[in-house]
Structure formats: structure tokens, C-alpha cells
Design a protein around this motif. Structure first.
Motif, PDB file in Angstrom:
ATOM      1  N   ALA B 232       0.820  -1.220   0.000  1.00  0.00           N
ATOM      2  CA  ALA B 232       0.000   0.000   0.000  1.00  0.00           C
ATOM      3  C   ALA B 232       0.849   1.263   0.000  1.00  0.00           C
ATOM      4  O   ALA B 232       0.347   2.347  -0.340  1.00  0.00           O
ATOM      5  CB  ALA B 232      -0.952  -0.007   1.196  1.00  0.00           C
ATOM      6  N   GLY B 233       2.114   1.146   0.362  1.00  0.00           N
ATOM      7  CA  GLY B 233       2.992   2.313   0.396  1.00  0.00           C
ATOM      8  C   GLY B 233       3.660   2.604  -0.941  1.00  0.00           C
ATOM      9  O   GLY B 233       4.357   3.612  -1.087  1.00  0.00           O
ATOM     10  N   VAL B 234       3.458   1.720  -1.923  1.00  0.00           N
ATOM     11  CA  VAL B 234       4.140   1.837  -3.220  1.00  0.00           C
ATOM     12  C   VAL B 234       3.131   2.253  -4.300  1.00  0.00           C
ATOM     13  O   VAL B 234       1.995   1.765  -4.302  1.00  0.00           O
ATOM     14  CB  VAL B 234       4.796   0.477  -3.585  1.00  0.00           C
ATOM     15  CG1 VAL B 234       5.311   0.478  -5.017  1.00  0.00           C
ATOM     16  CG2 VAL B 234       5.923   0.167  -2.603  1.00  0.00           C
ATOM     17  N   ASP B 235       3.547   3.127  -5.184  1.00  0.00           N
ATOM     18  CA  ASP B 235       2.717   3.557  -6.332  1.00  0.00           C
ATOM     19  C   ASP B 235       1.460   4.314  -5.903  1.00  0.00           C
ATOM     20  O   ASP B 235       0.515   4.447  -6.692  1.00  0.00           O
ATOM     21  CB  ASP B 235       2.318   2.370  -7.230  1.00  0.00           C
ATOM     22  CG  ASP B 235       3.502   1.805  -8.008  1.00  0.00           C
ATOM     23  OD1 ASP B 235       4.458   2.573  -8.255  1.00  0.00           O
ATOM     24  OD2 ASP B 235       3.469   0.612  -8.353  1.00  0.00           O
ATOM     25  N   MET B 236       1.442   4.819  -4.669  1.00  0.00           N
ATOM     26  CA  MET B 236       0.309   5.632  -4.214  1.00  0.00           C
ATOM     27  C   MET B 236       0.617   7.075  -4.612  1.00  0.00           C
ATOM     28  O   MET B 236       1.371   7.780  -3.945  1.00  0.00           O
ATOM     29  CB  MET B 236       0.132   5.508  -2.689  1.00  0.00           C
ATOM     30  CG  MET B 236      -1.169   6.149  -2.180  1.00  0.00           C
ATOM     31  SD  MET B 236      -1.300   6.096  -0.364  1.00  0.00           S
ATOM     32  CE  MET B 236      -3.007   6.637  -0.138  1.00  0.00           C
TER      33      MET B 236
END
Lengths: 333, 333
Positions: B232-236
Motif C-alpha cells: 500500500a505504500g508503493v505507487d500511491m
């Protein structure tokens, strides 16, 4: 029966208001808030009705009701869904843009989910940080429902309507095109709406409430001059039963759901766009419609959107010109 | 601190839950409901924190916490706004449709106003009256805010985040195109969402909560098989501070506003669309994305949408594979 919430905390303080809006009786011993009453309507409504009768008979202590002490009857709600039931209005706005209106708009209601976390009271100022956002009023009728089961029919939806009232659904017109182009509806372009001082049970409206419509003129004044006098019972393509059933097609609606009619709008007597009140027409319930008519007539909109200091008044009268729901009366500030 | 609402009436019963989710302590003497706590957070949160410490130290009576007894932490709320912060996901879906994605989508968050009048508990069945509606899961991260002033900056918005949790934002895919074509957003195509058994304060997430993002993998299983493992911390593209500030641009947000991230989605290591977990990828957090990848690869989607009896599980783990928010675990029924 007429119900209001006096300003108090986040959810107001429930009171029963006399038919002439002059007096109120505290309902706190029955239920603290209107949301609480709607949550438990079968049990609570009869007690509130007794209180209303006692108030009418001057059988209980009463206090003067001042509309400026009222919050929105539901100062915050769990759901606010606004339709566009006066398709005439939608067709006009499209016409001015040169955009065709899909034929399906006459059968399939337009409806958006609005913010319900904090509504304006009937005399609260309309906060406007930036005039370039194109602030507009929208005079509408609303209903409040009890619990509605998923897949409810129109009749079931009509039976679930607990209260009727008015709203000023404030819109930021210049922010709308970019938001709608994204397809996800309104967020920034629809700030908090204001509601009438009281909401009224359908039975107390008598013959004015029939076929799921409010058969009264929606009075709108702008800066003290008559701006709109359209009949809310006329040209309403989708009645409230249809609107509520549309919302409930795939999901239940919780008690206290507010459903709006969209901007009230009547065709002119000749079937064309409405004329201003000053020209003998019934006028408009939002500036966008007047601007649309101006654009159709003269090639461009002439009337500006709301500026700081402008005042908006929205109300409905009985046959003796007494206010039915109280007045929404707001200054842009 | 971890908070939950046990099933009770319309708004649940507030409890503090132990870090390992094994125990709870009743918080009713401090505040009856989570909404009430959020309404008065400055006063209530310190008392809840003391209760959480006492629970950790076994200094007070405690009861076994069962996730199936939990309602959504806010069984109903006053506002639910869902973003589409993983723009990669939006770009993919558009690519499969052959529709160009406007460049502005990388700068201006997509966000819709959802229904908040009744949420599903973490173990409640997903009601589905008609399989032809194309029912899909959407695994997302959510935050709950306190009061946010209009025009709040990203930093102010971040500071107003009170709780973090998970949602399954149920979508009816086959109803979406017609609703989005009308421009007014989702009504029928977004029935009630489900939420994780507990919501957690940002401080209790330590280093996993930084830059307004949850830096953990969102675990999604479908019918018992690994389906999604995206971080969830990536590509947000838009962090929660940006999403909340976007929502507050023209209006205040009331305490208890829930803001969602949109479907969590990671690009594949090579920058292309994600691969299924079984092929060594991080998989997907909704069926629509898998179907999109299938359409790009083979010309048509292969995996069907949810059918009655299908099970969905969504959760997040700590380093020892213990559940952080508890699990959303739903049968389509």
C-alpha cells in the motif's frame, strides 16, 4: 407535525414547533435529537405527535420559536442524495451548452451522493472563500426517509417518507465542469447545503403532498426581489417515490437519509424556457437556469453568480401567505 | 491504540482492543460510540489511551475479542469519500478500454462521495441480489479524520488523521459505466462497504505510517487462494494528506469523515501491469484489474466477477504474520 433542531452541539436539540411556527415545545424528554427520533420512529413519533397536540392546545410550557436559533433539522446526516427530477432544467442547461441530452434522462433519474457531515442552518451565512468559483443557490424540496429495504418499490419508498422540507443546495458552478468530466460526481463543487428551519410530516401537508410531490410554489428571492415562483408539483418528471426507489435499487437506505428533488424548474406556459418573474414568468430556482435562458436569448449569460453580501431567501407559503417550513435566508459571506 | 465497535444498535459499542487483537476492554464509561469519541477526541482520546495501557498490563477486566462480533468501527458515518490514489490502477483500466487517461489524473485526485448510512461488519455477507451486476471486491486503506477546516493544507490534513483501517469497497462493475456516463458519480453501483474489525491510531503503526501512507502489504485472498499482495505504500500517487486536503478545498470535513485510498495497486517490477501472485507477481486488490490485465494479454477478460458463495479475505500483517487490523472476511450471499 413540524420538527426542528435548535442549535446545540453537533446534532442539535429536538423540538416540536407549532403549525404557525410561533412556538416550540422541548422534545428532549422523548428524544434528544431528530436523528434519534428517526432511528426509532415507530416508537417515538406517536409521543411527538401527542406533544404537538398539547402545544396546539397550549396544554404545556412553550417558548417562542425563532428561526435564526434553528440549525438544519438534521445538522448532520448519514446520507444526502440529490436527484435532478425537473428534467426540464437539465435539458435547458444542456441546450445552452449545445450538448444533446440523452433520451434516457427522461426515464433514468440523475442522482448524486452529497456530503452530509455538516449542514448549514437556515440563517447561516454561505461561506465563500473565492467568488471566482461561481457560487449559485439551488432551491429544492427534500424528503427524509426511515429505513428503506434494498429493492424497495415506489410505493414502499413513498411509505418510508417521514418528513418533507426545503434546501438551498449551494453549488460552485465553475468547479463543476472539471469534476463532472472526471465522471466521479461532485466533491469540491458542492459545499454544505442549508435546510429549512422545520421539516414537516407528510400528513400535516394535507392535499399539498400527493403523488410523491409537494404541490406548492417554491418562493425564491434574490437580494429582496422575487426571483423564483415555480410550482414544485409541476414538471417534476420523477416523484420522490421514484427517486427513493432509485437510490435503494442495490442497497438499503438508513433512517435519516435525505433525498432532494434537484432544482425546482417549470417550463413557461408556451412550453419554452421559463421567463423572469418581472416579465410575468415563474422565474428560476437557481442562477444557472437564468443564465442559460439569457445565453439562449442573447448569446451569453448576463447575470453574475453570487457575490459576497448577496442574500438568498427560499420558502413556501400556505394560502394565507404564512410560511410552511420557515425560510432559508442566507447572506453570502 | 486499537478501537472497535461491537455489534449493538445502529452505532455499535465502543471497545479498546489489545495490540494482538485477542482481548478487549469496554470503553462505555468513557464514550458509548466511536463517533462520540471522534466528536470529542481531544478530551476522550487520552482516557482511551489509558484504558489501552491498562488492557496491555492486564490491570482491568478484559474479554476475549472475536472479530465476528465486530461491526464496522463506524457502523454508519457522516461522510465516506473514496479516492483513486493508485493512478496506475486507473491507467490500466483505461488502457483495457482503449480510453486515453487525461494527464491531469496524475495531479488532480479522482474522488467520489460514497454512501455512509450503513456499513457492513468485517464478517457480514455481501448482499447480492443479482449476479449480473458484476460484483467486485476492492481492497483499500482508509483513514478517519477529526474536524478539518476548509482550505486545509496537506500538513493540516495529515495532522487531522485520527485512525487508519481497511475497507472492502464493494462495487457493481456492470452498473458503473451507465452511472459514470451520466457524470454524477456512483449511487447504485456502490452498495455498502465493509471495514476491518479494528481501526488503529497512526502512532501505534510506528514506521509503517509515514508520508501519509501505510507501508505494508495489503493481503487479499479469493476463495482461500492468494490474490493480492500489493504494498500500500508503493505507487500511491496521492498520499492521505493530499486526499484529505483535496476533499476539504471548499468545505470543512466533519469529525468521523472516512477517506479511502482507492484500490491498492502496484506496477510489476518491470513497470508493466502486475502479474498474478501464482506467477510471482504481487497480484491485485480487485477483480477488475485482473480482468484488465487478461484483456490486455489475451484480448478478453477471463476471470468472472464474484458469484454467490465466493469468499473474500482482506488483511495486513506485522512481521510475525499477526493481523494488524483484523481481517475482513466475507461470503457473497
Amino acid at each position: 407535525m413540524k420538527l426542528a433542531s435548535l442549535k446545540h452541539g453537533r446534532d442539535g436539540r429536538l423540538v416540536v414547533v407549532s403549525d404557525d411556527l410561533a412556538w416550540y415545545a422541548d422534545a428532549g424528554h422523548i428524544c434528544a435529537t431528530l436523528q434519534g427520533a428517526l432511528d426509532d420512529w415507530e416508537r417515538v413519533a406517536p409521543d411527538l405527535a401527542v406533544l404537538a397536540t398539547d402545544l396546539r392546545n397550549e396544554a404545556i410550557p412553550r417558548e417562542r420559536f425563532h428561526e435564526h436559533d434553528a440549525a438544519a433539522p438534521l445538522p448532520r446526516a448519514h446520507q444526502w442524495l440529490d436527484g435532478s427530477a425537473y428534467v426540464n432544467h437539465v435539458a435547458l442547461v444542456r441546450q445552452a451548452r449545445g450538448a444533446e441530452m440523452p433520451e434516457s434522462f427522461w426515464h433514468d433519474p440523475l442522482m448524486y451522493q452529497g456530503g452530509s457531515d455538516g449542514f448549514l442552518g437556515p440563517r447561516d451565512a454561505i461561506p465563500l472563500a473565492d467568488e471566482s468559483w461561481g457560487c449559485d443557490l439551488e432551491g429544492e424540496v427534500v424528503v427524509v426517509t426511515g429505513d428503506v429495504p434494498p429493492g424497495a418499490t415506489r410505493d414502499e419508498a413513498l411509505a418510508a417518507i417521514r418528513l418533507v422540507g426545503l434546501t438551498n443546495d449551494v453549488s460552485l458552478r465553475h468547479l463543476i465542469p472539471a469534476e463532472l468530466a472526471k465522471g466521479f460526481g461532485f466533491v469540491q463543487s458542492k459545499p454544505a447545503s442549508a435546510f429549512s428551519p422545520v421539516f414537516v410530516t407528510p400528513d400535516a401537508l394535507g392535499d399539498w403532498w400527493r403523488d410523491g410531490k409537494l404541490h406548492r410554489r417554491l418562493m425564491v428571492d434574490l437580494n429582496g426581489a422575487p426571483f423564483g415562483r415555480a410550482d414544485a408539483g409541476v414538471d417534476m418528471t420523477f416523484d420522490f417515490g421514484t427517486l427513493v426507489a432509485h437510490a435503494a435499487k442495490t442497497r438499503a437506505l438508513g433512517a435519516g437519509t435525505i433525498v432532494g428533488s434537484g432544482t425546482v424548474s417549470n417550463r413557461d406556459a408556451d412550453g419554452g424556457p421559463g421567463r423572469p418573474v418581472a416579465e410575468g414568468g415563474v422565474g428560476y430556482s437557481c442562477l444557472a437556469e437564468l443564465r442559460t435562458v439569457e445565453a439562449i436569448r442573447s448569446g451569453e449569460p448576463l447575470t453574475p453568480f453570487l457575490k459576497k453580501g448577496d442574500t438568498v431567501r427560499i420558502w413556501v407559503e400556505d394560502d394565507r401567505h404564512h410560511s410552511v417550513f420557515g425560510a432559508i435566508e442566507q447572506v453570502v459571506g
